[in-house]
Design an enzyme around this catalytic site. Structure first.
Site, PDB file in Angstrom:
ATOM      1  N   THR A 192       0.830  -1.192  -0.083  1.00 21.35           N
ATOM      2  CA  THR A 192       0.090   0.086   0.005  1.00 21.35           C
ATOM      3  C   THR A 192       0.686   1.312   0.001  1.00 21.35           C
ATOM      4  OG1 THR A 192      -1.479  -1.114   1.369  1.00 21.35           O
ATOM      5  CG2 THR A 192      -1.977   1.321   1.131  1.00 21.35           C
ATOM      6  N   LYS A 247      -7.106   1.704  -3.067  1.00 20.89           N
ATOM      7  CA  LYS A 247      -6.832   0.992  -1.818  1.00 20.89           C
ATOM      8  C   LYS A 247      -6.722   1.853  -0.662  1.00 20.89           C
ATOM      9  CE  LYS A 247      -4.677  -1.353   1.588  1.00 20.89           C
ATOM     10  NZ  LYS A 247      -4.866  -2.607   2.018  1.00 20.89           N
ATOM     11  N   LYS A 254       0.363   5.027   8.046  1.00 18.23           N
ATOM     12  CA  LYS A 254       0.920   5.351   6.898  1.00 18.23           C
ATOM     13  C   LYS A 254      -0.043   5.516   5.783  1.00 18.23           C
ATOM     14  CE  LYS A 254       2.084   1.751   4.593  1.00 18.23           C
ATOM     15  NZ  LYS A 254       1.429   0.788   3.765  1.00 18.23           N
TER      16      LYS A 254
HETATM   17  P1  NAP Z   1       5.845  -6.490   7.034  1.00 22.11           P
HETATM   18  O1  NAP Z   1       5.403  -7.749   7.941  1.00 22.11           O
HETATM   19  O2  NAP Z   1       6.651  -5.440   7.814  1.00 22.11           O
HETATM   20  O3  NAP Z   1       6.409  -7.175   5.876  1.00 22.11           O
HETATM   21  C1  NAP Z   1       7.260  -6.025   5.009  1.00 22.11           C
HETATM   22  C2  NAP Z   1       8.284  -6.949   4.396  1.00 22.11           C
HETATM   23  O4  NAP Z   1       9.215  -6.204   3.597  1.00 22.11           O
HETATM   24  C3  NAP Z   1       9.538  -7.693   5.214  1.00 22.11           C
HETATM   25  O5  NAP Z   1       9.806  -8.764   4.916  1.00 22.11           O
HETATM   26  C4  NAP Z   1      10.648  -6.488   5.053  1.00 22.11           C
HETATM   27  O6  NAP Z   1      11.833  -7.162   5.606  1.00 22.11           O
HETATM   28  C5  NAP Z   1      10.486  -6.190   3.395  1.00 22.11           C
HETATM   29  N1  NAP Z   1      11.108  -4.900   3.344  1.00 22.11           N
HETATM   30  C6  NAP Z   1      10.434  -3.525   3.879  1.00 22.11           C
HETATM   31  N2  NAP Z   1      11.325  -2.687   3.336  1.00 22.11           N
HETATM   32  C7  NAP Z   1      12.103  -3.155   2.434  1.00 22.11           C
HETATM   33  C8  NAP Z   1      13.068  -2.638   1.618  1.00 22.11           C
HETATM   34  N3  NAP Z   1      13.303  -1.363   1.412  1.00 22.11           N
HETATM   35  N4  NAP Z   1      13.867  -3.645   0.871  1.00 22.11           N
HETATM   36  C9  NAP Z   1      13.700  -4.960   0.867  1.00 22.11           C
HETATM   37  N5  NAP Z   1      12.628  -5.440   1.538  1.00 22.11           N
HETATM   38  C10 NAP Z   1      11.979  -4.825   2.419  1.00 22.11           C
HETATM   39  O7  NAP Z   1       4.473  -5.746   6.699  1.00 22.11           O
HETATM   40  P2  NAP Z   1       3.149  -6.524   6.210  1.00 22.11           P
HETATM   41  O8  NAP Z   1       2.124  -6.433   7.061  1.00 22.11           O
HETATM   42  O9  NAP Z   1       3.449  -7.904   5.091  1.00 22.11           O
HETATM   43  O10 NAP Z   1       2.545  -5.608   5.062  1.00 22.11           O
HETATM   44  C11 NAP Z   1       3.637  -5.219   3.781  1.00 22.11           C
HETATM   45  C12 NAP Z   1       2.676  -3.965   3.170  1.00 22.11           C
HETATM   46  O11 NAP Z   1       1.303  -4.594   2.917  1.00 22.11           O
HETATM   47  C13 NAP Z   1       2.490  -2.601   3.840  1.00 22.11           C
HETATM   48  O12 NAP Z   1       2.454  -1.648   2.885  1.00 22.11           O
HETATM   49  C14 NAP Z   1       1.110  -2.785   4.467  1.00 22.11           C
HETATM   50  O13 NAP Z   1       0.502  -1.602   4.846  1.00 22.11           O
HETATM   51  C15 NAP Z   1       0.385  -3.757   3.110  1.00 22.11           C
HETATM   52  N6  NAP Z   1      -0.834  -4.605   3.688  1.00 22.11           N
HETATM   53  C16 NAP Z   1      -0.732  -5.171   4.864  1.00 22.11           C
HETATM   54  C17 NAP Z   1      -1.957  -5.942   5.398  1.00 22.11           C
HETATM   55  C18 NAP Z   1      -1.975  -6.637   6.614  1.00 22.11           C
HETATM   56  O14 NAP Z   1      -2.987  -7.145   7.022  1.00 22.11           O
HETATM   57  N7  NAP Z   1      -0.888  -7.013   7.178  1.00 22.11           N
HETATM   58  C19 NAP Z   1      -3.009  -5.933   4.403  1.00 22.11           C
HETATM   59  C20 NAP Z   1      -3.052  -5.198   3.298  1.00 22.11           C
HETATM   60  C21 NAP Z   1      -2.036  -4.464   2.906  1.00 22.11           C
HETATM   61  P3  NAP Z   1      13.107  -6.342   6.030  1.00 22.11           P
HETATM   62  O15 NAP Z   1      12.703  -5.316   6.705  1.00 22.11           O
HETATM   63  O16 NAP Z   1      13.814  -7.270   6.594  1.00 22.11           O
HETATM   64  O17 NAP Z   1      13.640  -5.716   4.601  1.00 22.11           O
END
Ligand code: NAP
Length: 292
Positions: free
Chosen positions: A99, A174, A242
């Protein structure tokens, strides 16, 4: 139509790890990258190929998928020197499912076009449950030809897949989704705060109102976790903040003032300042004085 087989997947966090699992089950050859290798360990054990950089993960793929954290992370993995756009072979499909900001999506689409790459923005909703059950809703912006070509990939991850229009339209949709979600999440928390202060039995109130016209996914999937004492993060508060900040910023440029959106963002910022950003959205219940 070209058969898509090889996928580079960047961001195996709460959402990404479940999504990669489904793609592997469906027979795609998946390569993975995050900054922290341990977050991909289980997928590597299952046969995913580990890459040391985002650029390496984007090389020689049919599709590159990203679901990272913030717009700054999206810009970093796509647009930095040696990143995805520098490294992907011509005709690769680039799919950002983070997102993120519509402006960043448009910027990536244009940069990709210059290199004969097909970029779409395809954020999702449905939460950690939707990722685990492959029932996500996917909002897609970009060229319709790319959307059609990518449908077999999207169908592995979600159930409700909608082409919204030009680049950035997926992200705009979104954000509209998050604005609705924020209102219903806070509305549900306030309902239980009210019930508690009125001296009612919370379980009985939940049994009644979760089945009536005030029910919502936020109430039955998220708030119910908190009422049952489950505070494991599914969707982190910092990510909702965010999303809502993107909502405030973009609605201002569209000349629209959305007071509830701004109020919820204000409350979330206070929680972030209190160090609660990495908690799940059900933690809002505690903020309202409800929950174990
Ligand atoms: P998360 O658990 O923090 O996963 C994010 C992943 O991306 C981690 O593996 C992180 O690993 C990696 N990452 C972040 N920055 C990076 C970078 N600069 N380079 C390479 N890898 C990177 O978060 P999540 O809950 O899965 O959410 C991910 C996205 O989906 C967000 O934008 C969130 O708003 C969206 N989303 C989440 C949900 C939900 O229910 N969880 C639902 C819909 C949408 P490292 O930090 O080790 O790099």
């Amino acid at each position: 139509m070209r058969k898509l087989k090889k996928i580079g997947f960047i961001g195996t966090g709460i959402m990404g790890s479940a999504m990669v699992g489904h793609l592997m089950d469906a027979g795609f050859e998946v390569s993975v990258y995050n900054r922290t290798k341990s977050k991909a360990e289980k997928l590597i054990e299952r046969g995913a190929r580990w890459c040391e950089t985002a650029g390496e993960c984007a090389k020689n793929q049919d599709v590159v998928i990203t679901i990272v954290g913030y717009p700054k992370d999206v810009e970093q993995v796509y647009l930095s020197d040696g990143g995805i756009i520098d490294s992907a072979a011509a005709d690769t499909y680039l799919v950002d499912m983070t997102t993120s900001s519509p402006t960043v999506a448009e910027k990536i689409y244009k940069a990709a076009k210059l290199k004969n790459l097909n970029a779409v923005d395809a954020p999702v909703t449905g939460g950690d449950t939707g990722a685990k059950n492959a029932t996500l809703t996917i909002f897609v912006g970009g060229d319709e030809e790319s959307f059609n070509a990518l449908k077999p990939v999207f169908e592995v991850l979600g159930k409700n897949i909608v082409y919204e229009g030009a680049a950035g339209s997926g992200q705009k949709t979104k954000i509209a989704n998050q604005i609705a979600l924020a209102g219903s999440l806070v509305g549900a928390c306030e309902a239980f705060a009210y019930a508690k202060s009125a001296g009612l039995d919370i379980e009985k109130v939940y049994a009644a109102i979760s089945k009536g016209s005030a029910s919502s996914t936020q109430m039955t999937d998220i708030v119910s976790r908190g009422l049952n004492g489950n505070f494991n993060p599914g969707f982190m508060l910092k990510h909702l903040a965010k999303d809502l900040a993107i909502g405030v910023e973009t609605s201002t440029t569209y000349g629209k003032t959305l007071p509830i959106l701004s109020m919820v963002l204000h409350e979330l910022r206070k929680m972030e300042e209190d160090g609660k950003g990495a908690e799940g959205t059900q933690a809002l219940l505690k903020y309202y004085g409800v929950g174990r």
